[in-house]
Design a protein around this motif. Structure first.
Motif, PDB file in Angstrom:
ATOM      1  N   GLN A 141      15.940  40.016  63.005  1.00 36.88           N
ATOM      2  CA  GLN A 141      15.703  40.282  61.588  1.00 36.88           C
ATOM      3  C   GLN A 141      16.407  41.571  61.147  1.00 36.88           C
ATOM      4  O   GLN A 141      16.997  41.631  60.064  1.00 36.88           O
ATOM      5  N   ILE A 142      16.337  42.594  61.999  1.00 35.99           N
ATOM      6  CA  ILE A 142      17.025  43.850  61.683  1.00 35.99           C
ATOM      7  C   ILE A 142      18.528  43.619  61.594  1.00 35.99           C
ATOM      8  O   ILE A 142      19.208  44.132  60.690  1.00 35.99           O
ATOM      9  N   TYR A 143      19.053  42.827  62.520  1.00 38.88           N
ATOM     10  CA  TYR A 143      20.490  42.548  62.532  1.00 38.88           C
ATOM     11  C   TYR A 143      20.907  41.790  61.273  1.00 38.88           C
ATOM     12  O   TYR A 143      21.947  42.095  60.662  1.00 38.88           O
ATOM     13  N   GLU A 144      20.102  40.814  60.858  1.00 40.52           N
ATOM     14  CA  GLU A 144      20.418  40.057  59.650  1.00 40.52           C
ATOM     15  C   GLU A 144      20.397  40.958  58.417  1.00 40.52           C
ATOM     16  O   GLU A 144      21.243  40.828  57.522  1.00 40.52           O
ATOM     17  N   GLN A 145      19.432  41.897  58.364  1.00 43.51           N
ATOM     18  CA  GLN A 145      19.378  42.826  57.238  1.00 43.51           C
ATOM     19  C   GLN A 145      20.591  43.753  57.236  1.00 43.51           C
ATOM     20  O   GLN A 145      21.150  44.070  56.173  1.00 43.51           O
ATOM     21  N   LEU A 146      21.010  44.173  58.424  1.00 44.44           N
ATOM     22  CA  LEU A 146      22.202  45.014  58.514  1.00 44.44           C
ATOM     23  C   LEU A 146      23.444  44.269  58.035  1.00 44.44           C
ATOM     24  O   LEU A 146      24.327  44.855  57.398  1.00 44.44           O
ATOM     25  N   LEU A 147      23.513  42.977  58.331  1.00 49.66           N
ATOM     26  CA  LEU A 147      24.640  42.177  57.850  1.00 49.66           C
ATOM     27  C   LEU A 147      24.652  42.117  56.321  1.00 49.66           C
ATOM     28  O   LEU A 147      25.716  42.215  55.689  1.00 49.66           O
ATOM     29  N   LYS A 148      23.460  41.968  55.713  1.00 47.86           N
ATOM     30  CA  LYS A 148      23.379  41.954  54.250  1.00 47.86           C
ATOM     31  C   LYS A 148      23.814  43.301  53.674  1.00 47.86           C
ATOM     32  O   LYS A 148      24.559  43.362  52.692  1.00 47.86           O
ATOM     33  N   ASP A 149      23.329  44.389  54.293  1.00 43.31           N
ATOM     34  CA  ASP A 149      23.708  45.726  53.819  1.00 43.31           C
ATOM     35  C   ASP A 149      25.210  45.947  53.960  1.00 43.31           C
ATOM     36  O   ASP A 149      25.845  46.566  53.096  1.00 43.31           O
ATOM     37  N   GLU A 150      25.768  45.440  55.059  1.00 38.94           N
ATOM     38  CA  GLU A 150      27.210  45.588  55.265  1.00 38.94           C
ATOM     39  C   GLU A 150      27.987  44.846  54.181  1.00 38.94           C
ATOM     40  O   GLU A 150      28.976  45.362  53.644  1.00 38.94           O
ATOM     41  N   LYS A 151      27.531  43.646  53.839  1.00 39.74           N
ATOM     42  CA  LYS A 151      28.205  42.866  52.800  1.00 39.74           C
ATOM     43  C   LYS A 151      28.143  43.594  51.461  1.00 39.74           C
ATOM     44  O   LYS A 151      29.139  43.659  50.723  1.00 39.74           O
ATOM     45  N   THR A 152      26.972  44.168  51.153  1.00 39.51           N
ATOM     46  CA  THR A 152      26.832  44.918  49.903  1.00 39.51           C
ATOM     47  C   THR A 152      27.751  46.134  49.894  1.00 39.51           C
ATOM     48  O   THR A 152      28.402  46.438  48.885  1.00 39.51           O
ATOM     49  N   ALA A 153      27.811  46.840  51.030  1.00 39.36           N
ATOM     50  CA  ALA A 153      28.677  48.019  51.121  1.00 39.36           C
ATOM     51  C   ALA A 153      30.143  47.642  50.955  1.00 39.36           C
ATOM     52  O   ALA A 153      30.911  48.353  50.292  1.00 39.36           O
TER      53      ALA A 153
END
Length: 329
Positions: A141-153
């Protein structure tokens, strides 16, 4: 992972089942350790490169753009605190798994050929496996959230790149620097040359980007500010903001967030510039007052000196007149 295969307890002795359990456990533990070490080494290398780039491109030039870098410093501090908290939580979870494995090893050292012993081993294995699965689920779940944050960045960086390109190719100060969903306001007045540069820059920014609400209506902008303030500007604000901003897309919210960050930076610069201007005005006022007081003192001393000379001259004239009068008598 644990591959306990007990097809029929009647066909296996308790000792054989224990050995099978231990072999499966050791294989799973070794595989988990190998994968964890590999991931940890990759993350450590990535972190070292990121810190090197950060120190090279940001803090060596901190004095050039203090306002921007102070925001980055605050963000870095928050992220550092979050990383430490996450590290502590992970260590606690790993310690729990490690303790479960240790207890299982201790039980296997004294194998008892009874059905109760086998049931106890099964229970301990299930507990350990559940702990491992829970840990893996949380990390996923943490990894998936990091992927979303990376996409936003990445999206924000793309918008900034377009903005910089517009700045580089712009031949007019009135050219739009950031495409926003709402129309710009028109300003007919010309900024005076006597204003501080930071004030002119802030006013020009408002002219080009839709005023103090970035071209948004009051309702949408207030809802945006409410969510932004709640999340303190972190990227997590976007998803919640969309719940209040009907008709706005995720890209609209992200662009408005970029606009608002720049708005805050330029507004702080303007406030600081006005503060310095007022301090300068106060110093000049005090200096002028001191000069005026000094001038008045000099004038008074000159006047007193002149009066003394005049008085002395009058006394001399009277003495000469009296002396001449006495001679005639």
């Amino acid at each position: 992972m644990f591959c306990l295969v007990l097809q029929n307890d009647s066909f296996f002795s308790a000792a054989g089942a224990a050995r099978e359990i231990q072999n499966c456990k050791m294989k799973a533990e070794q595989a988990m350790k190998t994968e964890f070490v590999r991931i940890a080494e990759n993350l450590r290398a990535q972190l070292a490169n990121i810190q090197k780039d950060k120190n090279g491109y940001l803090y060596n030039r901190k004095s050039d753009s203090r306002a921007e870098y102070s925001i980055l410093e605050e963000l870095e501090h928050k992220m550092s605190v979050n990383r430490k908290a996450e590290k502590t939580k992970i260590l606690q979870q790993l310690a729990k798994i490690h303790n479960n494995v240790k207890r299982l090893q201790q039980q296997l050292e004294d194998v008892k050929p009874t059905s109760e012993f086998v049931d106890k081993l099964k229970e301990m294995l299930e507990e350990t496996e559940n702990a491992v699965n829970t840990f893996k689920d949380e990390q996923r779940q943490i990894y998936e959230q990091l992927l979303k944050d990376e996409k936003t960045a990445v999206n924000e960086l793309s918008i900034f790149e377009k903005k910089v390109e517009l700045w580089a190719t712009s031949s007019s100060t009135t050219e739009k620097v950031l495409k926003l969903p709402s129309a710009r306001i028109s300003v007919n007045k010309t900024l005076g040359n006597h204003l501080p540069e930071e004030v002119i820059e802030f006013e020009r920014f408002l002219q080009q980007t839709g005023g103090r609400q970035g071209g948004w209506d009051d309702g949408d902008h207030q809802n945006f500010l409410k969510v932004w303030t709640k999340h303190r500007g972190r990227l997590s604000y976007v998803d919640e903001a969309l719940e209040y901003l009907h008709g706005r897309t995720k890209e609209d919210v992200e662009q408005h967030g970029i606009w608002y960050r720049e708005f805050l930076i330029l507004q702080d610069r303007k406030k600081e510039s006005i503060k310095k201007w007022k301090e300068k005005q106060q110093r000049e006022k005090e200096e002028n007052l001191k000069k005026k007081e000094k001038s008045e003192i000099v004038q008074r001393l000159q006047y007193e000196d002149q009066m003394k000379k005049q008085k002395k001259e009058d006394n001399n004239n009277r003495q000469q007149f009296q002396h001449g009068k006495n001679r005639k008598q």
